[in-house]
Design an enzyme around this catalytic site. Structure first.
Site, short mmCIF file in Angstrom:
data_model
loop_
_atom_site.label_atom_id
_atom_site.label_comp_id
_atom_site.label_asym_id
_atom_site.label_seq_id
_atom_site.Cartn_x
_atom_site.Cartn_y
_atom_site.Cartn_z
NE ARG A 103 -17.74 65.29 69.59
CZ ARG A 103 -17.22 64.07 69.43
NH1 ARG A 103 -17.07 63.28 70.48
NH2 ARG A 103 -16.85 63.63 68.25
CB SER A 163 -18.99 66.98 63.75
OG SER A 163 -18.33 65.79 63.42
CD GLU A 215 -18.53 68.53 67.86
OE1 GLU A 215 -18.81 67.38 67.57
OE2 GLU A 215 -17.42 69.06 67.61
P1 FAD Z 1 -11.41 76.32 70.88
O1 FAD Z 1 -12.10 76.16 69.60
O2 FAD Z 1 -10.36 77.39 70.97
O3 FAD Z 1 -12.40 76.41 72.07
C1 FAD Z 1 -13.49 75.52 72.17
C2 FAD Z 1 -14.26 75.81 73.47
O4 FAD Z 1 -13.46 75.47 74.59
C3 FAD Z 1 -14.63 77.28 73.64
O5 FAD Z 1 -15.88 77.34 74.29
C4 FAD Z 1 -13.52 77.82 74.53
O6 FAD Z 1 -13.95 78.95 75.29
C5 FAD Z 1 -13.25 76.62 75.42
N1 FAD Z 1 -11.84 76.55 75.86
C6 FAD Z 1 -10.75 76.42 75.07
N2 FAD Z 1 -9.64 76.37 75.84
C7 FAD Z 1 -10.04 76.48 77.12
C8 FAD Z 1 -9.35 76.50 78.37
N3 FAD Z 1 -8.01 76.40 78.46
N4 FAD Z 1 -10.09 76.64 79.49
C9 FAD Z 1 -11.42 76.73 79.45
N5 FAD Z 1 -12.14 76.72 78.29
C10 FAD Z 1 -11.45 76.59 77.15
N6 FAD Z 1 -13.64 67.18 68.06
C11 FAD Z 1 -13.84 65.93 68.53
O7 FAD Z 1 -14.29 65.75 69.67
N7 FAD Z 1 -13.57 64.83 67.78
C12 FAD Z 1 -13.07 64.92 66.52
O8 FAD Z 1 -12.84 63.91 65.87
C13 FAD Z 1 -12.84 66.23 65.99
N8 FAD Z 1 -12.37 66.39 64.74
C14 FAD Z 1 -12.17 67.63 64.23
C15 FAD Z 1 -11.66 67.75 62.94
C16 FAD Z 1 -11.42 68.99 62.39
C17 FAD Z 1 -10.88 69.09 60.99
C18 FAD Z 1 -11.68 70.16 63.16
C19 FAD Z 1 -11.40 71.52 62.58
C20 FAD Z 1 -12.21 70.06 64.44
C21 FAD Z 1 -12.45 68.78 65.00
N9 FAD Z 1 -12.96 68.62 66.30
C22 FAD Z 1 -13.15 67.36 66.81
C23 FAD Z 1 -13.33 69.79 67.11
C24 FAD Z 1 -12.13 70.44 67.86
O9 FAD Z 1 -10.91 70.06 67.30
C25 FAD Z 1 -12.13 70.05 69.34
O10 FAD Z 1 -13.33 70.46 69.96
C26 FAD Z 1 -10.95 70.67 70.10
O11 FAD Z 1 -10.87 70.15 71.39
C27 FAD Z 1 -11.04 72.20 70.18
O12 FAD Z 1 -9.82 72.68 70.68
P2 FAD Z 1 -9.42 74.21 70.54
O13 FAD Z 1 -8.20 74.43 71.35
O14 FAD Z 1 -9.33 74.58 69.12
O15 FAD Z 1 -10.67 74.90 71.23
N1 EPU Z 2 -22.51 59.24 56.97
C1 EPU Z 2 -23.17 59.40 55.78
N2 EPU Z 2 -22.89 60.51 55.05
C2 EPU Z 2 -22.01 61.45 55.43
C3 EPU Z 2 -21.34 61.30 56.66
C4 EPU Z 2 -21.61 60.17 57.42
O1 EPU Z 2 -23.98 58.56 55.39
O2 EPU Z 2 -21.82 62.41 54.69
C5 EPU Z 2 -22.77 58.02 57.76
C6 EPU Z 2 -21.92 56.85 57.25
O3 EPU Z 2 -22.70 55.69 57.28
C7 EPU Z 2 -20.83 56.75 58.27
C8 EPU Z 2 -21.53 57.22 59.54
O4 EPU Z 2 -22.45 58.22 59.11
O5 EPU Z 2 -20.37 55.43 58.41
C9 EPU Z 2 -20.58 57.80 60.59
O6 EPU Z 2 -19.72 58.75 59.94
P1 EPU Z 2 -18.25 59.03 60.50
O7 EPU Z 2 -17.57 57.77 60.89
O8 EPU Z 2 -17.56 59.91 59.52
O9 EPU Z 2 -18.50 59.78 61.83
P2 EPU Z 2 -19.53 60.91 62.28
O10 EPU Z 2 -20.59 60.27 63.12
O11 EPU Z 2 -19.97 61.72 61.13
C10 EPU Z 2 -18.28 61.32 64.52
C11 EPU Z 2 -17.75 62.48 65.29
C12 EPU Z 2 -16.42 62.93 64.70
C13 EPU Z 2 -15.43 61.78 64.82
C14 EPU Z 2 -15.98 60.59 64.05
C15 EPU Z 2 -15.12 59.37 64.22
C16 EPU Z 2 -19.66 63.64 66.20
C17 EPU Z 2 -20.53 64.82 66.13
N3 EPU Z 2 -18.70 63.56 65.28
O12 EPU Z 2 -18.57 61.78 63.20
O13 EPU Z 2 -15.93 64.02 65.47
O14 EPU Z 2 -14.18 62.14 64.31
O15 EPU Z 2 -17.31 60.27 64.53
O16 EPU Z 2 -15.27 58.87 65.50
O17 EPU Z 2 -19.82 62.80 67.08
C18 EPU Z 2 -16.01 66.38 65.65
O18 EPU Z 2 -16.54 66.20 66.74
O19 EPU Z 2 -15.73 67.51 65.20
C19 EPU Z 2 -15.67 65.22 64.84
C20 EPU Z 2 -15.12 65.30 63.62
#
Ligand code: FAD
Ligand code: EPU
Length: 338
Positions: free
Chosen positions: A162, A237, A333
């Site tokens: 991240r 997250s 994050e």
């Molecule tokens: P923004 O929110 O618009 O911007 C994020 C940051 O990037 C800001 O600091 C912005 O200034 C900068 N930025 C954006 N575009 C540019 C650009 N073109 N040039 C320079 N800087 C820029 N993230 C994960 O890693 N794994 C996940 O599994 C995951 N699951 C998610 C699930 C949900 C339901 C949601 C809502 C979010 C999740 N995220 C996850 C977080 C998010 O989707 C990612 O971080 C994504 O890459 C953000 O993209 P965005 O275009 O919305 O960025």
């Molecule tokens: N868990 C709990 N309770 C909860 C949530 C999680 O006990 O309410 C425990 C469970 O044991 C579960 C483990 O945590 O098995 C891991 O949970 P999960 O697989 O849902 O993943 P996470 O660690 O909570 C991370 C990323 C997610 C990504 C998933 C899958 C970060 C900060 N988050 O979540 O990314 O989608 O793994 O790879 O690393 C994001 O970055 O926005 C994001 C959603």
């Protein structure tokens, strides 16, 4: 380029926080970028993609530069590999679906992550055992101050969990204009070890793996626990999973034998922050309009017309409780925008 004054950002952030920006500038082509300098002058500014990883705590007293530069193309192919150039305003999940539908392998585990392709390298998006750094060849950037384009190779982006150079030295200094991905056309390598991907595949009766099948499994898992931002405001997250020393891990394990943690290669452990939050009984906790999601404790939601401050304050409550109980300082994050 489109310019709007005093623009409400509720539809431009997935928390759906209703705040105003002094100005919104929508960029539709990288040729427009050199004009930006004269618009931002001495104002504060923020580059925005899909707004899925930001929390606006107040009105934004500056200029939002919204990225809508689109386009995608195949730039090189070998017998085994394919190189894709993707403009930064493309929707990430649409790109994943494009690759999956063509049976190209590499980013299927990153299905259904909201936001734009250009934001993906910023925090090195990751899910289900894959990070964008695993397939990213290079990133093209525009330096806002010097008004020059530059290409950074993968290694120069200094990716880690991240994290990247775009959150440090280059934070708010460069606009990412395109990314190049290297995927596999054949001899596919699949990552199915994380979480319950294997169980999900077997429930789907999958006997032969393909990018499409993996994407399907990932989408089903994600949909079962992550709230859809179109319905419930959230940014995924809210906190990172903390990395702790083996000493700290054993201390926690002694007290809580059911701790969920993963060993890393350097004798440290990544603790599941969602587990810690749930362990303290905070799952479902509500604070003003904000709440901890009841299906995934690492996700904070806009439950009932929350303000950015409600969500921020809830995150402070969680950070303090986790610190008092586990001695671990959680790191957010989500990008906090003030
Ligand atoms: P923004 O929110 O618009 O911007 C994020 C940051 O990037 C800001 O600091 C912005 O200034 C900068 N930025 C954006 N575009 C540019 C650009 N073109 N040039 C320079 N800087 C820029 N993230 C994960 O890693 N794994 C996940 O599994 C995951 N699951 C998610 C699930 C949900 C339901 C949601 C809502 C979010 C999740 N995220 C996850 C977080 C998010 O989707 C990612 O971080 C994504 O890459 C953000 O993209 P965005 O275009 O919305 O960025
Ligand atoms: N868990 C709990 N309770 C909860 C949530 C999680 O006990 O309410 C425990 C469970 O044991 C579960 C483990 O945590 O098995 C891991 O949970 P999960 O697989 O849902 O993943 P996470 O660690 O909570 C991370 C990323 C997610 C990504 C998933 C899958 C970060 C900060 N988050 O979540 O990314 O989608 O793994 O790879 O690393 C994001 O970055 O926005 C994001 C959603």
């Amino acid at each position: 380029m489109k310019i709007f004054d005093n623009f409400n950002l509720k539809e431009l952030n997935t928390f759906h926080i209703s705040v105003n920006a002094k100005k919104l500038v929508v960029i539709e082509s990288e040729n427009e970028l050199p004009q930006i300098q004269s618009i931002i002058k001495n104002n504060k500014y923020l580059i925005l993609g899909g707004g899925s990883n930001v929390l606006f705590v107040n009105d934004f007293d500056g200029i939002i530069i919204k990225n809508e530069i689109t386009g995608k193309e195949i730039i090189k192919e070998t017998d085994e590999e394919i190189f894709l150039k993707i403009k930064s305003g493309e929707i990430w999940h649409d790109i994943v679906m494009w690759t999956v539908n063509n049976n190209w392998n590499g980013i299927e585990n990153l299905s259904l992550i909201p936001g734009t392709a250009g934001a993906a390298p910023v925090q090195n998006i990751g899910a289900y055992g894959v990070e964008i750094k695993d397939v990213l060849e290079e990133v093209k950037i525009f330096h806002l101050e010097t008004q020059s384009f530059q290409v950074l190779k993968n290694q120069e982006c200094r990716f880690s969990y991240r994290d990247s150079i775009f959150k440090h030295e280059l934070k708010d200094k460069t606009f990412i204009t395109e990314i190049v991905l290297k995927l596999k056309k054949k001899n596919h390598v699949y990552k199915t070890d994380y979480g319950n991907i294997k169980e999900e595949l077997s429930q789907l009766n999958v006997t032969t793996l393909s990018p499409e099948k993996i994407a399907q499994a990932v989408i089903r898992i994600r949909t079962s626990k992550l709230p859809d931002p179109a319905i419930i405001g959230n940014a995924g997250s809210f906190f990172k999973n903390p990395e702790v020393s083996s000493k700290k891990y054993l201390e926690i394990k002694n007290k809580y034998p059911d701790v969920v943690a993963f060993p890393l290669s350097n004798h440290t452990y990544k603790i599941a922050a969602g587990w810690m939050i749930e362990k303290l009984g905070l799952k479902g906790l509500e604070y003003k309009g904000a709440a901890v999601h009841s299906k995934q404790a690492l996700v904070l939601i806009n439950k009932n017309n929350a303000t950015g401050k409600d969500l921020f304050d809830l995150s402070e409550i969680i950070i303090n409780k986790i610190f008092d109980n586990f001695g671990i300082l959680l790191e957010r994050e989500v990008n906090i925008i003030t």
